[in-house]
Design an enzyme around this catalytic site. Structure first.
Site, short mmCIF file in Angstrom:
data_model
loop_
_atom_site.label_atom_id
_atom_site.label_comp_id
_atom_site.label_asym_id
_atom_site.label_seq_id
_atom_site.Cartn_x
_atom_site.Cartn_y
_atom_site.Cartn_z
N HIS A 1 46.71 34.44 40.73
CA HIS A 1 46.25 34.82 42.07
C HIS A 1 45.75 33.62 42.85
O HIS A 1 45.20 33.78 43.94
CB HIS A 1 45.12 35.86 41.94
CG HIS A 1 43.93 35.30 41.27
ND1 HIS A 1 43.85 35.19 39.89
CD2 HIS A 1 42.79 34.75 41.76
CE1 HIS A 1 42.71 34.61 39.58
NE2 HIS A 1 42.06 34.31 40.69
N HIS B 1 40.34 37.81 32.38
CA HIS B 1 39.74 39.14 32.20
C HIS B 1 40.83 40.17 31.94
O HIS B 1 40.68 41.07 31.10
CB HIS B 1 38.97 39.57 33.45
CG HIS B 1 37.68 38.85 33.69
ND1 HIS B 1 36.61 38.94 32.85
CD2 HIS B 1 37.30 38.05 34.71
CE1 HIS B 1 35.61 38.21 33.34
NE2 HIS B 1 36.00 37.65 34.47
N SER C 1 39.68 34.93 36.25
CA SER C 1 39.94 36.34 36.61
C SER C 1 41.20 36.87 35.93
O SER C 1 41.23 38.01 35.46
CB SER C 1 40.04 36.50 38.12
OG SER C 1 38.79 36.23 38.71
N CYS D 1 41.54 30.53 45.64
CA CYS D 1 40.54 31.33 44.92
C CYS D 1 39.26 30.55 44.69
O CYS D 1 38.24 30.84 45.29
CB CYS D 1 41.06 31.90 43.61
SG CYS D 1 39.75 32.73 42.69
N CYS E 1 42.69 30.49 36.49
CA CYS E 1 41.37 31.03 36.83
C CYS E 1 40.95 32.06 35.79
O CYS E 1 41.78 32.71 35.17
CB CYS E 1 41.43 31.69 38.21
SG CYS E 1 39.89 32.46 38.74
N1 APR Z 1 24.98 30.58 30.27
C1 APR Z 1 25.37 29.53 31.04
N2 APR Z 1 26.67 29.21 31.28
C2 APR Z 1 27.62 29.99 30.71
C3 APR Z 1 27.29 31.10 29.88
C4 APR Z 1 25.90 31.38 29.67
N3 APR Z 1 25.51 32.41 28.94
N4 APR Z 1 28.45 31.67 29.48
C5 APR Z 1 29.46 30.96 30.03
N5 APR Z 1 28.96 29.93 30.76
C6 APR Z 1 29.71 28.94 31.54
C7 APR Z 1 30.92 28.34 30.83
O1 APR Z 1 30.55 27.27 29.98
C8 APR Z 1 31.78 27.88 32.01
O2 APR Z 1 31.48 26.56 32.41
O3 APR Z 1 30.28 29.59 32.67
C9 APR Z 1 31.40 28.84 33.15
C10 APR Z 1 32.52 29.80 33.54
O4 APR Z 1 33.54 29.04 34.13
P1 APR Z 1 35.12 29.27 33.94
O5 APR Z 1 35.38 29.72 32.55
O6 APR Z 1 35.82 28.07 34.48
O7 APR Z 1 35.39 30.54 34.89
P2 APR Z 1 35.70 30.58 36.48
O8 APR Z 1 37.19 30.55 36.69
O9 APR Z 1 34.83 29.61 37.18
O10 APR Z 1 35.24 32.07 36.81
C11 APR Z 1 33.89 32.48 36.67
O11 APR Z 1 33.92 34.04 38.48
O12 APR Z 1 35.56 34.90 39.90
C12 APR Z 1 34.85 35.08 38.72
O13 APR Z 1 36.42 36.32 37.36
C13 APR Z 1 35.74 35.10 37.50
O14 APR Z 1 34.06 36.12 36.16
C14 APR Z 1 34.72 34.88 36.44
C15 APR Z 1 33.73 33.92 37.09
ZN ZN Z 2 40.30 33.37 40.74
#
Ligand code: APR
Ligand code: ZN
Length: 365
Positions: free
Chosen positions: A61, A45, A42, A166, A40
């Site tokens: 997590h 980060h 998170s 999660c 994930c």
């Molecule tokens: N505009 C549109 N989409 C974007 C942009 C943007 N500027 N920047 C990133 N993305 C998209 C990425 O291409 C990706 O598909 O956002 C998505 C993020 O997904 P993941 O990297 O899989 O992250 P995820 O595990 O889903 O978590 C997303 O939620 O719980 C929180 O901490 C976690 O901040 C994180 C968020």
């Molecule tokens: Zn998570």
């Protein structure tokens, strides 16, 4: 006991796979053999130093496994039970627990990188190692508080169940618990990763009409269609806010930001119609801020909500989400793009950062 875990020593350094000592569960604690753990954002980060947490730490997590042993006084699980880890274990007695918002529990005084008693069960050569969110499941075994090990039906595969802990809870719950999206609503989801795809399928469950998915990557938009998006917008091509406002004749009823980026939070606000609701699910770096025109809030009566862990009531919601999956109402198989071994965890995070996967899962023997 000795076991293998992935440890973060320094931000922006790879996780180190090594042998740690894990103490027996103390009173009110449970030892879980981890079967699967989701990769994930998170944790990422923390790996990037965007959230300050005490190091060294075992991350992870989003996990599921089998109870091996219970400490004194544990009554809610027993050895052999299949469990999903809950990364917001709560006290059950504080104001927030009593009013039904356990995610906001403030009844446990110690920081959430320690067991409730303020000590750790993880050590290496006499040095304490911290537990990410009292779950620390990038490891063969984890000791967790009893409230953090939620039983799940044994016919649900644990490599699917881990994601309920999660991404499924966070994404679906944002729609059904936090926003309570009404049938027929128009919805936009910005960010279609592991969590965002679950907001998309949460909107399907809630009976939304238009479900517009926004991302920068076409592969993510394809996943979003598979999860039920009716329309997709690549934010890299032109003004995504103007597109969504035009497509919906004035904006959506609910806009979910699932990235954790101040600019996309502002976009979510811009995509909302008057009277609409913005739900911030994505978790930004600690010091980021976003801007909203102050007068626009009263004049358009838009609502701005935060959603942490899908406003989960984990002991009710996690088993319910498992039932929905087992009854064919939630897609989880389709989320798992790849599986990796624990030794490959840094490669798994590179793939997440590169946007190659919907979700990947670390599997243990
Ligand atoms: N505009 C549109 N989409 C974007 C942009 C943007 N500027 N920047 C990133 N993305 C998209 C990425 O291409 C990706 O598909 O956002 C998505 C993020 O997904 P993941 O990297 O899989 O992250 P995820 O595990 O889903 O978590 C997303 O939620 O719980 C929180 O901490 C976690 O901040 C994180 C968020
Ligand atoms: Zn998570």
């Amino acid at each position: 006991m000795e076991m293998t875990a992935a440890v973060l020593y320094e931000p922006n350094e790879p996780l180190v796979i090594e042998t740690l000592e894990l103490d027996d569960p103390k009173d009110g604690e449970v030892l879980v053999r981890i079967v699967a753990a989701g990769v994930c954002y998170s944790d990422y980060h923390v790996m990037k130093g965007e959230w300050t947490m005490p190091l060294p730490m075992v991350l992870g997590h989003e996990g599921a496994g089998v109870v091996e042993k219970v400490g004194a006084g544990v009554t809610r699980v027993k050895p052999g039970d299949h469990v999903i880890l809950n990364f917001r274990p709560n006290c059950g007695h504080c104001h927030y627990c009593v009013v039904g918002r356990p995610v906001l529990c403030d009844g446990i005084e110690t920081p959430r990188f320690f067991m409730y008693d303020g000590t750790v069960r993880l050590h290496r050569n006499g040095q304490d190692v911290h537990h990410m969110t009292r779950t620390a499941c990038f490891a063969e075994y984890a000791v967790v508080p009893e409230a953090g090990a939620v039983p799940v039906r044994s016919d649900m595969p644990l490599d699917r169940a881990c994601l309920v802990g999660c991404s499924v809870m966070t994404g679906v719950g944002a729609v059904t618990n936090t926003a309570r999206v009404a049938p027929g609503s128009n919805v936009v989801v910005i960010g279609c990763g592991g969590v965002g795809l679950n907001a998309v399928q949460g909107a399907v469950l809630a009976g939304a009409d238009r479900i517009i998915a926004v991302d920068l990557l076409d592969n993510k938009l394809e996943y979003a269609r598979e999860f039920g998006a009716t329309d997709v917008v690549n934010a890299g091509n032109g003004d995504a806010v103007a597109r969504v406002v035009e497509m919906t004749g004035g904006g959506v009823d609910y806009a979910f930001e699932v990235i954790g980026n101040p600019r996309t939070i502002e976009q979510a606000y811009g995509m909302c119609r008057p009277g609409g609701t913005v739900v911030v699910v994505g978790m930004a770096p600690e010091t980021d801020t976003f801007e909203v025109n102050a007068l626009s809030l009263p004049r358009t009566e838009r609502a701005l909500l935060g959603s942490w862990y899908g406003s989960a009531r984990p002991w009710v919601d996690l088993p319910k989400l498992a039932d929905l999956y087992m009854n064919g109402r939630l897609k989880i198989d389709e989320m798992i793009s790849r599986t990796y071994r624990l030794e490959e965890i840094n490669t798994a995070y590179d793939a997440l950062a590169a946007g190659e996967v919907a979700r990947s899962v670390i599997v243990f023997d």
